[in-house]
Design a protein around this motif. Structure first.
Motif: not given
Length: 235
Positions: A19-20, A23-24, A27, A54-55, A58, A61, A114, A116
């Protein structure tokens, strides 16, 4: 801190489940204002939008609702959808579910769960060299399973990767595993293999027909299968 899980695949991109990391990447799309697209209605309709939020936790969105109301309605009617975009020399694809209408800072928007899985495929300065079969090889995907369909194996690389081509009415999201795919080779016994989808793109053929082309990798490419496939290639 979670560990990023990714397989660096030179032919079919990098698949991220962390998820990290996802998300990157999202973003980055958001910050660059990149257009995000989704092919709908068997390739006859295109949803175009941009990420709005983007929450950080996570969980979801948010995207613009899109200029085409009919495309937005088609997206909202789907339980899941695959999106693609490009940024910084990379092609990015991800899937998201649970689309619903919302407002974001006073404007119509679409909220989705979000993702997966996300695929990032680097553009190349030089064309990738792969072995080409003398003729397309027929295959039956997911033999006997709920996703069973016919298609063509149009491209195979020596590293255990391939490109499948099939009807645009079929949706295969990144990470989908097709079990016991039957590869039919003229004059030889058929072979079976499990394939994992890495990305999917809508392509237009020389005769004007539109089909989906998916990059995938063999999950169980046994030496016997590789040898059998190689016999149909030319350098």
């Amino acid at each position: 801190m979670a560990t990023t899980t990714a397989a660096d695949l030179s032919n079919t991109g990098t698949l991220f489940r962390s998820p990290e990391q996802i998300a990157r990447m999202l973003t980055t799309l958001l910050g660059n204002g990149q257009t995000v697209q989704c092919d709908l209605a068997a390739g006859e309709m295109l949803f175009e939008s941009r990420l709005l939020f983007v929450d950080p936790a996570r969980a979801f969105i948010v995207m613009e609702s899109g200029a085409s109301e009919s495309a937005t309605a088609e997206l909202l009617a789907r339980p899941n959808a695959s999106f693609h975009s490009s940024t910084g020399g990379s092609h990015i694809e991800f899937s998201a579910a649970g689309s619903q209408r919302v407002e974001h800072e006073g404007s119509p928007a679409v909220r989705l769960s979000f993702p997966e899985i996300l695929i990032a495929q680097q553009s190349r300065a030089a064309e990738r060299v792969v072995l080409q079969p003398r003729e397309p090889l027929k295959f039956v995907a997911d033999t006997g399973g709920p996703l069973s369909f016919d298609g063509t194996l149009v491209d195979i690389s020596p590293g255990g990767f391939a490109c499948l081509q099939y009807a645009p009415s079929i949706t295969l999201e990144p990470g989908t595993v097709l079990k016991e795919c039957c590869i039919e080779m003229p004059g030889r016994p058929s072979a079976t293999a499990d394939l994992e989808i890495r990305y999917s793109r809508l392509v237009t053929l020389p005769d004007g027909r539109r089909e989906i082309r998916s990059g995938c990798r063999f999950l169980d490419a046994k030496p016997e299968l590789k040898a059998l496939l190689a016999s149909f290639f030319v350098h």
